[in-house]
Design a protein around this motif. Structure first.
Motif, mmCIF file in Angstrom:
data_model
loop_
_atom_site.group_PDB
_atom_site.id
_atom_site.type_symbol
_atom_site.label_atom_id
_atom_site.label_comp_id
_atom_site.label_asym_id
_atom_site.label_seq_id
_atom_site.Cartn_x
_atom_site.Cartn_y
_atom_site.Cartn_z
ATOM 1 N N ASP A 1 20.934 -18.696 33.649
ATOM 2 C CA ASP A 1 19.740 -18.445 32.842
ATOM 3 C C ASP A 1 19.214 -17.115 32.346
ATOM 4 O O ASP A 1 19.842 -16.213 32.999
ATOM 5 C CB ASP A 1 19.361 -19.273 33.413
ATOM 6 C CG ASP A 1 18.796 -20.664 34.338
ATOM 7 O OD1 ASP A 1 18.805 -21.255 32.950
ATOM 8 O OD2 ASP A 1 18.606 -20.815 35.191
ATOM 9 N N TYR B 1 20.064 -15.611 29.725
ATOM 10 C CA TYR B 1 20.820 -15.453 28.267
ATOM 11 C C TYR B 1 20.305 -15.738 26.916
ATOM 12 O O TYR B 1 20.510 -16.662 26.938
ATOM 13 C CB TYR B 1 22.120 -15.406 29.081
ATOM 14 C CG TYR B 1 22.234 -14.244 30.487
ATOM 15 C CD1 TYR B 1 22.530 -12.736 29.860
ATOM 16 C CD2 TYR B 1 21.720 -14.047 31.639
ATOM 17 C CE1 TYR B 1 22.385 -11.750 31.115
ATOM 18 C CE2 TYR B 1 22.152 -13.805 32.437
ATOM 19 C CZ TYR B 1 22.702 -12.564 32.202
ATOM 20 O OH TYR B 1 22.662 -11.331 33.444
ATOM 21 N N GLN B 2 20.629 -15.189 26.207
ATOM 22 C CA GLN B 2 20.773 -15.368 24.578
ATOM 23 C C GLN B 2 22.404 -14.730 24.085
ATOM 24 O O GLN B 2 23.427 -14.388 24.752
ATOM 25 C CB GLN B 2 19.571 -15.114 23.456
ATOM 26 C CG GLN B 2 18.923 -15.511 23.620
ATOM 27 C CD GLN B 2 18.083 -16.505 23.902
ATOM 28 O OE1 GLN B 2 18.672 -17.278 22.549
ATOM 29 N NE2 GLN B 2 17.747 -16.739 25.194
ATOM 30 N N SER C 1 26.231 -15.076 21.342
ATOM 31 C CA SER C 1 26.497 -15.381 20.033
ATOM 32 C C SER C 1 27.814 -15.408 20.273
ATOM 33 O O SER C 1 28.256 -15.011 21.888
ATOM 34 C CB SER C 1 25.520 -14.083 19.735
ATOM 35 O OG SER C 1 26.219 -12.464 19.691
ATOM 36 N N GLN D 1 31.166 -22.134 20.405
ATOM 37 C CA GLN D 1 29.712 -22.859 20.588
ATOM 38 C C GLN D 1 29.381 -24.240 21.062
ATOM 39 O O GLN D 1 28.578 -24.633 21.549
ATOM 40 C CB GLN D 1 29.123 -23.071 18.769
ATOM 41 C CG GLN D 1 28.096 -23.489 18.043
ATOM 42 C CD GLN D 1 27.895 -22.689 16.899
ATOM 43 O OE1 GLN D 1 28.364 -24.026 16.584
ATOM 44 N NE2 GLN D 1 27.162 -22.200 16.261
ATOM 45 N N HIS E 1 26.700 -25.274 24.072
ATOM 46 C CA HIS E 1 25.517 -26.057 23.152
ATOM 47 C C HIS E 1 25.657 -26.998 24.050
ATOM 48 O O HIS E 1 24.443 -27.497 24.330
ATOM 49 C CB HIS E 1 25.281 -26.568 22.142
ATOM 50 C CG HIS E 1 25.423 -25.689 20.556
ATOM 51 N ND1 HIS E 1 26.018 -25.394 19.345
ATOM 52 C CD2 HIS E 1 24.380 -24.553 20.706
ATOM 53 C CE1 HIS E 1 24.796 -24.998 18.468
ATOM 54 N NE2 HIS E 1 24.485 -24.320 19.416
ATOM 55 N N ARG F 1 23.542 -25.696 27.203
ATOM 56 C CA ARG F 1 22.270 -24.854 27.008
ATOM 57 C C ARG F 1 21.875 -25.739 25.584
ATOM 58 O O ARG F 1 21.690 -25.232 24.517
ATOM 59 C CB ARG F 1 21.970 -23.678 26.788
ATOM 60 C CG ARG F 1 22.820 -22.638 27.390
ATOM 61 C CD ARG F 1 23.040 -21.914 27.067
ATOM 62 N NE ARG F 1 21.942 -20.583 27.036
ATOM 63 C CZ ARG F 1 21.381 -20.032 28.128
ATOM 64 N NH1 ARG F 1 22.083 -19.996 29.368
ATOM 65 N NH2 ARG F 1 20.594 -19.501 28.018
ATOM 66 N N SER G 1 19.802 -24.457 22.468
ATOM 67 C CA SER G 1 20.450 -23.318 22.475
ATOM 68 C C SER G 1 20.837 -23.613 20.869
ATOM 69 O O SER G 1 21.321 -23.786 20.122
ATOM 70 C CB SER G 1 20.580 -22.849 22.930
ATOM 71 O OG SER G 1 22.223 -23.593 22.889
ATOM 72 N N TYR G 2 20.416 -21.876 20.213
ATOM 73 C CA TYR G 2 21.050 -21.480 19.162
ATOM 74 C C TYR G 2 21.954 -20.436 19.215
ATOM 75 O O TYR G 2 22.149 -19.027 20.132
ATOM 76 C CB TYR G 2 19.698 -20.509 18.341
ATOM 77 C CG TYR G 2 19.897 -20.333 16.918
ATOM 78 C CD1 TYR G 2 21.312 -20.647 15.539
ATOM 79 C CD2 TYR G 2 19.948 -18.891 16.673
ATOM 80 C CE1 TYR G 2 22.082 -20.296 14.632
ATOM 81 C CE2 TYR G 2 20.987 -18.886 14.995
ATOM 82 C CZ TYR G 2 21.487 -18.962 14.305
ATOM 83 O OH TYR G 2 22.354 -18.511 13.479
ATOM 84 N N VAL G 3 23.218 -20.632 18.975
ATOM 85 C CA VAL G 3 24.315 -20.022 18.976
ATOM 86 C C VAL G 3 25.148 -19.218 18.141
ATOM 87 O O VAL G 3 26.277 -19.791 17.198
ATOM 88 C CB VAL G 3 25.170 -20.339 19.915
ATOM 89 C CG1 VAL G 3 26.451 -19.566 21.001
ATOM 90 C CG2 VAL G 3 24.797 -20.657 21.088
ATOM 91 N N SER H 1 20.860 -9.707 27.999
ATOM 92 C CA SER H 1 19.475 -10.671 28.910
ATOM 93 C C SER H 1 19.146 -9.402 28.641
ATOM 94 O O SER H 1 19.547 -8.435 28.601
ATOM 95 C CB SER H 1 19.789 -11.123 30.000
ATOM 96 O OG SER H 1 20.075 -9.955 31.119
#
Length: 225
Positions: free
Chosen positions: A122, A124-125, A127, A148, A152, A155, A158-160, A180
């Motif tokens: 949890d 974190y973003q 890419s 990806q 997904h 999560r 979410s947008y990756v 993060s």
């Protein structure tokens, strides 16, 4: 065993070389010898244990249809054709057998599993960055799209983003980054050569030759090799 390799590009040629090194008989067809899957007839496939495809997305679809219609087995290392995946799965359940994967490197399969674990964190973003040779036709790569998909799944909603680079003769690099407010985590696979992909495909063909009709994802079976 006897393998028929479709595609005489860099990876296809290496697949044929490794199959020969492992004691198998090998035949190979390039796109001009098999245009529109025209060479994939019952006499051509007689005695062939597994077909291995490293061609193009369009050609792979035609090749799969022809091979499965004749009840034969095919390993597909080509990417970019997955809009037809449900069709091919259905055909393989009836006769023949299909093994597909976005990447046949064992190292990349481990990257997939590590990414699934990382994606459960949890705060974190995420890419993804991928780099391949400048003649690769599909972008993002199939491997990046699998990464990806894995994130997904862990999560939802979410947008990756995926950043794609095409540079020289790059063999293939994939980086998963988790950012993060307090730190950055990174998973990276950088292929030193195409041999890992080719060896995985040959081992997959050896495995598929012994299986019952059906469709198999390399992610699900690579531990059995």
């Amino acid at each position: 065993m006897l393998f028929l390799v479709l595609g005489k590009g860099k990876t296809g040629s290496l697949v044929a070389e490794i199959a020969h090194e492992r004691g198998h008989g090998v035949r190979a067809l390039d796109i001009n010898e098999n245009r529109g899957a025209s060479a994939l007839t019952a006499p051509t496939l007689a005695g062939v244990d597994t077909v291995i495809d490293f061609t193009s997305a369009e050609a792979a679809v035609q090749n799969m249809r022809a091979v499965l219609a004749l009840g034969s087995r095919i390993v597909v290392g080509t990417t970019g054709w997955y809009a037809h995946l449900d069709e091919m799965r259905s055909k393989a359940q009836k006769r023949g057998a299909l093994l597909y994967g976005t990447n046949f490197s064992i190292g990349v399969q481990k990257l997939f599993r590590l990414t699934a674990e990382l994606a459960r964190l949890d705060g974190y973003q995420f890419s993804i960055s991928e780099t391949h040779h400048n003649t690769k036709l599909d972008a993002p790569s199939g491997t990046a799209l699998t990464l990806q998909e894995i994130i997904h799944a862990a999560r939802p909603g979410s947008y990756v983003p995926i950043t794609s680079h095409r540079v020289g003769d790059a063999k293939g690099e994939h980086i998963v980054t988790a950012n993060s407010d307090i730190d950055v985590l990174e998973l990276r696979h950088d292929a030193a050569s195409r041999r890992g992909f080719a060896l995985g495909a040959v081992r997959a063909a050896e495995w598929l030759a012994k299986q019952q009709p059906g469709a198999y994802d390399f992610r699900d079976i690579f531990d059995q090799l």
